[in-house]
Design a protein around this motif. Sequence first.
Motif: not given
Length: 293
Positions: A169-173, A203-206, A244-250, A255-256
Amino acid sequence: MSIIQAIEQTENNAKSISASVTQIRFYEHTLLKIDHPKCQAAISLQGAHLLYWQPVNTPTPVIWLSNKTLFKKGTAIRGGIPICWPWFANVSSPSHGFARIVDWQMSQVIETAEGVEIVFTLCNNQDTQQYWPHAFELTMTFKLGTNCEAHLSCSGDFEATSALHTYFGVDDISSVTISGLGDNYHEKLSTVNPPKVIGQMTFDQEVDRIYSAAMPETLITDSHRTLKVSHINNSDVVVWNPWVERAQAMNDLDDDSYQHFVCVETCRVTKPIQSTSTEKTHFALKVEVTASS
């Protein structure tokens, strides 16, 4: 209500195991709830799967669990520490092996003022035979208190790849830095994302990357704490975040939710486990909260 709050409030078929450990039924899973003066946690007997862990000196869980995880028998749990065994990734079916989707046996609970130690075992049986026609014995030991330790040992005549696929768990990736990763890695994605600093990750992308020369200790630092992860007898450290996109697809992630976890996995991938029937092999991790605000 979060999924962790729902687990902590559930008293369905409650059975006391020790002063701080209670067995409950949660949807289609049997869980052990740990409510100890040093920490709160829960473990599912399916997969001997640590679902979450939160020492009393931290405001949020260190081991993270998805609010949308599916507590269905035979379905992988999203979050916690999945045990990937006897293969890693999708080299065979099911993905990441079968150890995380079959029931284990609880064999021992030891409780002290410093925490609880819980031991689970899994041997070849009718459920495992359909996936893997080998004789084996696995032992998973958790030591939970101010720190968290997870030890996987195995015996049998086989070769296997494996991972303790930990969700932190992290506060903000976007504010997370991971250090101690080394300079040798295999990029599993087609995107180019070179590290800004050798041995570190921001981190700024998958991200889906296997580091094969990581340091024995990995530091995960965000805006409100630093976690020290010690890797024992591993060959690799995997870092993963779906973005973002992969999380939304799971369907088992909000989503967030990618913003609030990162996977730093203790693995035996590039150097598989070489096990025998006469000598147990093991690898492990230890998590410590080294700073908090």
